[in-house]
Enzyme design. Structure first.
Site, PDB file in Angstrom:
ATOM      1  N   ASP A 238       0.830  -1.193   0.000  1.00 13.69           N
ATOM      2  CA  ASP A 238       0.000   0.000   0.000  1.00 13.69           C
ATOM      3  C   ASP A 238       0.875   1.257   0.000  1.00 13.69           C
ATOM      4  OD1 ASP A 238      -2.696   1.297   0.429  1.00 13.69           O
ATOM      5  OD2 ASP A 238      -1.695   1.967   2.263  1.00 13.69           O
ATOM      6  N   GLU A 294       1.761  -0.386  -5.046  1.00 16.19           N
ATOM      7  CA  GLU A 294       0.863   0.724  -5.360  1.00 16.19           C
ATOM      8  C   GLU A 294       1.782   1.934  -5.490  1.00 16.19           C
ATOM      9  OE1 GLU A 294      -3.320   2.647  -3.789  1.00 16.19           O
ATOM     10  OE2 GLU A 294      -1.749   2.275  -2.310  1.00 16.19           O
TER      11      GLU A 294
END
Length: 612
Positions: A238, A294
């Protein structure tokens, strides 16, 4: 500290925060893996399914014995096998506090939760309240149930990735709670400004000091634990761009007294060779698992196509999402970019020596609109969050197909279903790794909410009753498309397609139109299994009749036409009405013409004339 045993229930003193920080398993906790081994699929062969453990089976319609738990997911793994998924990406399963945002929501009359879980408390513990047993064995049941989920997924040929949050922790900013790292060494574990304030590249109050020598070793040890002890197959990181930012000036000097990079580094400076990514990429255990970034953060660092990769990292391709959304809804100026997307985004990855599988292609994910809402809403409708609709992304590249909201006329609903099929076709025929989001296979709606992070309710729950209603409609289409992708050698290439294999077309063979106003993209693809495919997308509001490439001794037969209602949208070989449908198009196909309605896509297969 003592953890709460039941999800969403306050502690005995009405406290939202008491948590179990860690547990050391005692002897006798051995788990029977039954010879489980990693599946080790090549990334090009993956079809990823992003899933929330609790949301997947929490709805009453799941009819599971253990709803909202790891065991509940195990009960429904056969659904994923049927759908054609061979890799699931679990949203955060590290121990987190679902009551972090606990407050009464007068809009829905319930309480706001940290449902997504992107706020880690302990990186070495699976979320205890996702266990069916809660704290009955001080968390050991959670460990065993998580392992069982991995083992049972592997038995069905499904890999499991974890969504990990090493960019920040649950300790907030300089005024936040002291839970773990802040009680050890604030300046070591967090990026601090000169006066002690927390840098906030995560948008969540703090930023983990990832490239400090001690912190990066901690992260590598953690990842190794989940691979070696829990058998996970890889990770999605993330806000991974934070992992490439420099540590503080003092920390930017290694043990030999030499700067990691350059002479002076301010805290948060992007590094071309970040030590943490280097360590992960060259670790003998971690370099053998899937690593997905990401490739952006909330501090403005956007690295899609440029994330430091060592040849093994893939990326969530946010540019793919934006281009595909724009083209499919009929925006001018995107035909060339759409063609690049279909080829695995060589404009982003080829120059760096990477491959199509370095691109994780997605149209929808947990953030933003669902697939059904993408074609039903022009604007976000987040009032249910209790924030006056001020939260969430305002630029969604969505189109409601003529009417806003779930309740619309029949013609609008037909067009929406057609557009959903178009998006799914695009995803499955694009080079790279396709990723779908939980519920999109039946058309889950969140009522236009594009930021549903706080809802432990029907908004985020998978609706198994709706899936059954869609079993002969959109769900059938999705299942057949994933199966078709698996069957085609040419739809998951190891390298970018060349002219020997792929040829572009327009309304006429060999004459593609890359002009600013073009809304039509077509191509043929040579396939060692299927022979040859003709794939076309008409994103115009006008119908067209396309001339097909001539292949002497062969004829084109329809397989997919998204303008047709189910079951004629996918003419599978076991469809009783297939021959009738094919004959309806015989007059066009015999003369190598095919009529395409507006906003539609087709896949045709080349067959010998003797089989006609």
């Amino acid at each position: 500290m003592i953890s709460r045993g039941e999800y969403g229930i306050l502690g005995p003193d009405g406290d939202c925060w008491p948590q179990m920080a860690c547990r050391v398993p005692s002897h006798g906790d051995e788990f029977d893996w039954e010879g489980d081994l990693p599946l080790k699929y090549h990334p090009k062969d993956l079809i990823i399914y992003e899933m929330h453990v609790r949301g997947f089976t929490r709805h009453d319609s799941s009819m599971t014995d253990f709803p909202g738990t790891y065991r509940g997911v195990v009960e429904k793994l056969d659904h994923l096998k049927e759908l054609g998924v061979n890799c699931i990406e679990l949203m955060p399963c590290h121990e987190f506090n679902e009551l972090e945002y606990f407050s009464y929501n007068s809009v829905l009359g319930d309480y706001k939760m940290n449902f997504w879980g992107y706020s880690t408390i302990n990186y070495f513990s699976p979320m205890v309240r996702y266990s069916s047993a809660g704290l009955s064995s001080c968390g050991q049941d959670a460990i065993n149930e998580f392992k069982t989920l991995i083992k049972e997924a592997h038995k069905r040929g499904i890999e499991v990735l974890m969504d990990v949050v090493f960019n920040h922790t649950a300790e907030g900013n300089e005024n936040g709670p002291v839970l773990s790292f802040r009680g050890i060494d604030n300046s070591m574990y967090y990026m601090l400004a000169p006066k002690g304030e927390f840098y906030n590249y995560s948008g969540c109050g703090n930023t983990l000091n990832c490239n400090h020598p001690a912190v990066r070793q901690f992260i590598v040890d953690c990842l190794r634990y989940w691979v070696t002890e829990m058998h996970v197959d890889g990770f999605r990181f993330d806000l991974a761009s934070i992992l490439t930012r420099s540590s503080s000036l003092w920390d930017a000097v290694n043990v030999f007294g030499k700067p990691i990079e350059g002479d002076l580094l301010t805290t948060g400076t992007p590094l071309t060779s970040p030590p943490l990514i280097d360590m992960i990429s060259n670790d003998p255990i971690l370099r053998g698992v899937k690593l997905i970034a990401e490739a952006w953060d909330t501090g403005g660092l956007y690295q899609v196509g440029t994330f430091p990769h060592w040849g093994i990292w893939s990326e969530w391709n946010g540019k793919y999402r934006d281009v595909v959304r724009q083209f499919i809804k009929g925006t001018d100026g995107f035909s060339g970019a759409f063609a690049e997307s279909l080829c695995g985004s060589p404009n982003l990855y080829q120059e760096g020596g990477r491959r199509p599988w370095n691109s994780v292609n997605f149209v929808c994910a947990h953030d933003g609109f669902t697939l059904a809402d993408l074609v039903s809403y022009n604007d976000k409708h987040n009032l249910a969050n209790g924030e006056d609709n001020n939260d969430g992304e305002s630029h969604n590249n969505s189109w409601n197909c003529g009417q806003e909201g779930e309740f619309a006329g029949i013609s609008v609903k037909r067009l929406r279903k057609r557009q959903m099929r178009n998006f799914f076709v695009c995803l499955m025929v694009s080079q790279g790794i396709p990723m779908t989001y939980m519920g999109d296979e039946y058309g889950h709606t969140k009522g236009g909410n594009n930021n549903s992070y706080c809802h432990d309710n029907y908004i985020n729950y998978f609706r198994w009753d709706k899936k059954e209603e869609s079993s002969l409609d959109f769900y059938r289409f999705c299942s057949l498309m994933t199966k078709f992708r698996h069957e085609c050698e040419s739809l998951g290439l190891s390298d970018f397609p060349t002219a020997e294999r792929l040829q572009w077309h327009g309304h006429l063979p060999g004459q593609p139109d890359w002009s600013e106003t073009s809304r039509f993209v077509a191509y043929t693809m040579v396939d060692s299994v299927k022979g040859e495919l003709y794939i076309a997308f008409n994103a115009s509001h006008l119908p067209v009749t396309v001339a097909l490439p001539e292949r002497p001794g062969y004829r084109w037969e329809p397989l997919v036409d998204t303008s047709k209602p189910a079951p004629f949208d996918f003419l599978s070989s076991d469809l009783p009405e297939r021959e009738v449908a094919v004959k309806q198009y015989a007059q066009f196909l015999d003369s190598n013409w095919y009529p395409m309605l507006s906003y539609s896509s087709i896949i045709l297969l080349l067959s010998p004339e003797t089989n006609a």
